[in-house]
Design a protein around this motif. Structure first.
Motif, PDB file in Angstrom:
ATOM      1  N   GLU A  78       0.833  -1.207   0.000  1.00 38.60           N
ATOM      2  CA  GLU A  78       0.000   0.000   0.000  1.00 38.60           C
ATOM      3  C   GLU A  78       0.865   1.253   0.000  1.00 38.60           C
ATOM      4  OE1 GLU A  78      -4.009   1.565   2.326  1.00 38.60           O
ATOM      5  OE2 GLU A  78      -2.575   0.301   3.362  1.00 38.60           O
ATOM      6  N   PHE A  79       0.376   2.300  -0.632  1.00 33.90           N
ATOM      7  CA  PHE A  79       1.046   3.604  -0.638  1.00 33.90           C
ATOM      8  C   PHE A  79       0.130   4.554   0.113  1.00 33.90           C
ATOM      9  CE2 PHE A  79       3.008   7.024  -3.705  1.00 33.90           C
ATOM     10  CZ  PHE A  79       3.431   7.735  -2.603  1.00 33.90           C
ATOM     11  N   VAL A  80       0.525   4.882   1.334  1.00 37.76           N
ATOM     12  CA  VAL A  80      -0.317   5.708   2.205  1.00 37.76           C
ATOM     13  C   VAL A  80       0.327   7.079   2.366  1.00 37.76           C
ATOM     14  CG1 VAL A  80      -1.243   5.964   4.542  1.00 37.76           C
ATOM     15  CG2 VAL A  80      -1.186   3.719   3.459  1.00 37.76           C
ATOM     16  N   ALA A  81      -0.472   8.090   2.204  1.00 33.91           N
ATOM     17  CA  ALA A  81       0.026   9.443   2.460  1.00 33.91           C
ATOM     18  C   ALA A  81      -0.569   9.931   3.772  1.00 33.91           C
ATOM     19  CB  ALA A  81      -0.376  10.372   1.317  1.00 33.91           C
ATOM     20  N   VAL A  82       0.256  10.609   4.556  1.00 32.77           N
ATOM     21  CA  VAL A  82      -0.231  11.222   5.795  1.00 32.77           C
ATOM     22  C   VAL A  82      -0.129  12.725   5.594  1.00 32.77           C
ATOM     23  CG1 VAL A  82       0.077  11.437   8.285  1.00 32.77           C
ATOM     24  CG2 VAL A  82       0.585   9.271   7.154  1.00 32.77           C
ATOM     25  N   ALA A  83      -1.264  13.368   5.571  1.00 34.55           N
ATOM     26  CA  ALA A  83      -1.290  14.805   5.307  1.00 34.55           C
ATOM     27  C   ALA A  83      -1.675  15.557   6.575  1.00 34.55           C
ATOM     28  CB  ALA A  83      -2.274  15.089   4.186  1.00 34.55           C
ATOM     29  N   GLY A  84      -1.463  16.818   6.541  1.00 33.99           N
ATOM     30  CA  GLY A  84      -1.810  17.646   7.702  1.00 33.99           C
ATOM     31  C   GLY A  84      -0.917  18.864   7.752  1.00 33.99           C
ATOM     32  N   ARG A  85      -1.367  19.831   8.573  1.00 30.22           N
ATOM     33  CA  ARG A  85      -0.586  21.059   8.666  1.00 30.22           C
ATOM     34  C   ARG A  85       0.691  20.825   9.469  1.00 30.22           C
ATOM     35  NH1 ARG A  85      -5.455  25.249  10.191  1.00 30.22           N
ATOM     36  NH2 ARG A  85      -6.415  25.299   8.121  1.00 30.22           N
ATOM     37  N   SER A  86       1.577  21.800   9.411  1.00 29.77           N
ATOM     38  CA  SER A  86       2.798  21.732  10.232  1.00 29.77           C
ATOM     39  C   SER A  86       2.398  21.649  11.696  1.00 29.77           C
ATOM     40  CB  SER A  86       3.641  22.983  10.016  1.00 29.77           C
ATOM     41  OG  SER A  86       4.187  22.960   8.738  1.00 29.77           O
ATOM     42  N   GLY A  87       3.065  20.782  12.436  1.00 27.45           N
ATOM     43  CA  GLY A  87       2.784  20.654  13.860  1.00 27.45           C
ATOM     44  C   GLY A  87       1.629  19.719  14.162  1.00 27.45           C
ATOM     45  N   SER A  88       1.076  19.073  13.145  1.00 26.71           N
ATOM     46  CA  SER A  88      -0.057  18.180  13.400  1.00 26.71           C
ATOM     47  C   SER A  88       0.391  16.831  13.958  1.00 26.71           C
ATOM     48  CB  SER A  88      -0.857  17.974  12.108  1.00 26.71           C
ATOM     49  OG  SER A  88      -0.025  17.389  11.117  1.00 26.71           O
ATOM     50  N   GLY A  89       1.692  16.538  13.861  1.00 28.85           N
ATOM     51  CA  GLY A  89       2.224  15.302  14.443  1.00 28.85           C
ATOM     52  C   GLY A  89       2.563  14.239  13.418  1.00 28.85           C
ATOM     53  N   LYS A  90       2.479  14.588  12.130  1.00 27.49           N
ATOM     54  CA  LYS A  90       2.681  13.554  11.098  1.00 27.49           C
ATOM     55  C   LYS A  90       4.132  13.063  11.037  1.00 27.49           C
ATOM     56  CE  LYS A  90       2.654  17.027   7.371  1.00 27.49           C
ATOM     57  NZ  LYS A  90       2.736  18.199   8.276  1.00 27.49           N
ATOM     58  N   SER A  91       5.112  13.979  11.192  1.00 29.21           N
ATOM     59  CA  SER A  91       6.518  13.524  11.167  1.00 29.21           C
ATOM     60  C   SER A  91       6.835  12.672  12.386  1.00 29.21           C
ATOM     61  CB  SER A  91       7.474  14.720  11.117  1.00 29.21           C
ATOM     62  OG  SER A  91       7.414  15.312   9.849  1.00 29.21           O
ATOM     63  N   THR A  92       6.274  13.054  13.531  1.00 29.22           N
ATOM     64  CA  THR A  92       6.492  12.247  14.739  1.00 29.22           C
ATOM     65  C   THR A  92       5.891  10.856  14.549  1.00 29.22           C
ATOM     66  OG1 THR A  92       6.466  14.227  16.101  1.00 29.22           O
ATOM     67  CG2 THR A  92       6.059  12.134  17.234  1.00 29.22           C
TER      68      THR A  92
END
Lengths: 237, 397
Positions: free
Chosen positions: A45-59
């Protein structure tokens, strides 16, 4: 892009109720970054995690890739909770099963492109096998850097550096590729080329979890998860 | 390509930092090696120079005395032995002990008495006076009495004598005067300045001449020995002398030994303290440099950890880098320190005393020691850095 990768397939990566806080810089209470995040990623699967800066996606990506541990919750890889395994097992996961590419490329500045690609195999006194070095050259060819094997990162463009980072992921035959804003520092044309390369890898069956704030790039994934304030708020097929 | 490629490439790429570390450690090692070698030679030289201020061992015939009185009238003490040593054999045996290298001087004395009159043709002749005439071995004696201030010169022939300050004053002796000793004319070649010791009251002549003139062939009353005690305890030398000269009375002049060794040890300990200060300073600088280098390179540590390097792998990368610098600095530091020591000793005119010898074992020991210190200096910052989670290391910069 809409495909039904998740319907009933067993998850290769599954997160349950992940929570993570970072100490406040002003000495106050820890700031929660992940507040009970759960997700499932099926093989291929190819999943994208989107969201604004600081939303926690990189963590979230760092926790999934075993680059940091959550405060609570579990991450299952092939059904095994990798938050409770030994440090040696986590090293093996990062070496063999997971590959991470970053917005800032993160190449060793004094190693050539080929040496950066082969870096995971330089973790010992034994020389990198000739077959592996050959494979390193082949993956450099595949990402379009056939003539740059001997170049230092400083002599490569941003797009070329990111391709070296992708080649470093490919050479290991990693089962899951984590990409943290892989086009964030690139111009549009170069970013487009990198996205095309990632999509191609996805078509070849490489499980990919990509963090991005670019809706256009997110739409190229099989599925897009949206995060806000440390919570998973939406899932778009 | 292996794990060592990483520190080697890094050292080449960051050559200025590598060169700085190399220079700091090389300078430290060279200073310590030079100081150690110079202090060893200076210590030995100092002790040799101190031997010119007198002997520290006395060899004399064993004597027994008997107090005699008869009819209530004390008749004084009687010596029950011959009172002399065999000159040549005693000197040979002293020079043949196991620690013979530590024997700096062997100075025999033959004590005799004679009536010495004013020289012929003296302006104001005085009646002959009893004077002690001491036979000495001039080269050995002069090496022990470096503090003598001679008006004139030391005798070059057996018929030359030196007069003590008081004797010369009483007899009106001056360099060039001829006096009669037991029927033999001798020339006063010099007068010793006042020393405040027994030397003021005697006439010193060649021991061979005195043996011949007083018919005491191959005799010596006692022997003064100057031993270098830096390499071994005085007690060991005395024990060996007692074995070599059974039946003789052999005494160490402990206060002399201790004074000398205090001076020698002071010089050597001073050099040791300075060496330790230099070593600690160099170590502190290397620790600071490595700490700063490791902190600067936290992102690289994060990259290594993100591709599966273990903590020990990260540690190996930094330790190898420190080892590389340490080995190079150890080799260069020892060689330059040795060269510097030779140069300094030549400038101090001490190169001929006991010049430092190039030792491959010392080179290996120094290099190994400095390499170990370098790795230890890098160990803490590298260990500290390897404890950081990969994600934290990657976002730290």
């Amino acid at each position: 892009m809409t495909t039904d990768h998740t319907a009933n397939a067993p998850a290769i990566i599954e997160a349950r109720d992940l929570c993570k806080s970072y100490p406040a810089t002003d000495g106050g209470a820890p700031a929660p970054v992940l507040r009970g995040v759960s997700l499932r990623v099926a093989p291929g699967e190819f999943v994208a995690v989107a969201g604004r800066s600081g939303s926690g996606k990189s963590t979230l990506l760092n926790v999934l890739a075993s680059l940091t541990l959550p405060d609570s919750g579990t991450v299952l890889f092939d059904g095994q909770d990798i938050t409770r395994v030994s440090e040696a097992r986590r090293n093996r996961l990062r070496h063999s099963d997971f590959a991470v590419i970053f917005q800032a490329h993160h190449l060793m500045p004094y190693l050539t492109a080929l040496e950066n690609v082969l870096l995971p195999f330089m973790n010992g006194l034994a020389p990198v096998p000739a077959a592996m070095a050959e494979k390193g050259r082949r993956v450099l060819d595949r990402v379009g850097l056939s003539g740059k094997a001997g170049s230092l990162p400083g002599a490569l463009s941003g797009g070329e550096q990111q391709r070296v980072a992708i080649a470093r992921a490919l050479v290991r035959d990693a089962r899951v590729l984590f990409a943290d804003e892989p086009t964030g520092s690139l111009d549009t044309a170069t970013g487009e080329a990198i996205m095309e390369l990632l999509a191609e890898l996805g078509r070849d069956g490489l499980t990919t979890v990509m963090v991005t704030h670019n809706p256009d790039y997110a739409r190229r994934a099989h599925r897009t998860l949206v995060m806000r304030d440390g919570l998973m708020v939406d899932s778009l097929d | 390509m292996n794990i060592l490629t990483i520190p080697l490439r890094c050292a080449r790429k960051k050559w200025l930092r590598t060169l700085s570390l190399f220079c700091i450690f090389t300078l430290g090692v060279a200073s310590i090696v030079a100081l150690r070698e110079v202090s060893a030679v200076v210590g030995e030289s100092l002790e040799r120079k101190l031997t010119s201020f007198g002997a520290n061992i006395m060899v004399a015939p064993a004597r027994e005395t008997l107090t005699v009185s008869y009819g209530g009238l004390p008749l004084g003490d009687l010596l029950l032995d011959e009172g002399h040593l065999p000159h040549a054999e005693t000197a040979r045996r002293i020079r043949s002990i196991e620690f013979s290298a530590n024997i700096a001087s062997v100075a025999p004395k033959l004590v005799t008495m004679a009536r010495i009159g004013s020289p012929a043709g003296a302006a104001a002749p005085v009646a002959p006076l009893p004077v002690a005439v001491i036979g000495v071995d001039w080269p050995e004696e002069l090496s022990l009495k470096g503090y003598w201030a001679i008006d004139g010169a030391a005798p070059k022939t057996p018929e030359g004598v030196l007069a003590g300050h008081t004797v010369a004053a009483r007899l009106g002796l001056a360099p060039g005067r001829v006096v009669d000793v037991n029927g033999h004319a001798v020339t006063v070649t010099g007068v010793i300045g006042a020393t405040g010791s027994d030397d003021d009251n005697v006439l010193l002549a060649d021991i061979g001449f005195v043996q011949r003139v007083f018919n005491l062939p191959d005799k010596a009353s006692f022997v003064e020995v100057a031993a270098l005690c830096a390499g071994c305890p005085i007690d060991d030398i005395v024990a060996q002398l007692r074995t070599a000269l059974p039946g003789q009375d052999i005494k160490a002049l402990r206060h002399v030994v201790e004074q000398r060794m205090y001076s020698v040890h002071f010089a050597q300990q001073l050099a040791l303290v300075v060496s330790l200060v230099i070593l600690l300073t160099a170590c502190a600088m290397v620790v600071m440099s490595m700490l700063s280098a490791v902190n600067e390179r936290r992102r690289e540590i994060g990259i290594l950890r993100s591709v599966g390097f273990s903590r020990s792998g990260v540690f190996t990368v930094f330790a190898s880098e420190a080892l590389l610098v340490g080995v190079a600095a150890g080799l260069a530091g020892y060689l330059s320190g040795h060269g510097l020591a030779l140069k300094v000793l030549a400038l101090l005119h001490m190169a001929d005393v006991a010049p430092p010898v190039f030792s491959p074992a010392a080179l290996a020991l120094t290099t190994g020691g400095i390499a170990a210190v370098s790795v230890l200096a890098a160990a803490f910052p590298a260990w500290k850095a390897s404890r950081v989670e990969p994600a934290a290391a990657l976002v730290s910069l």
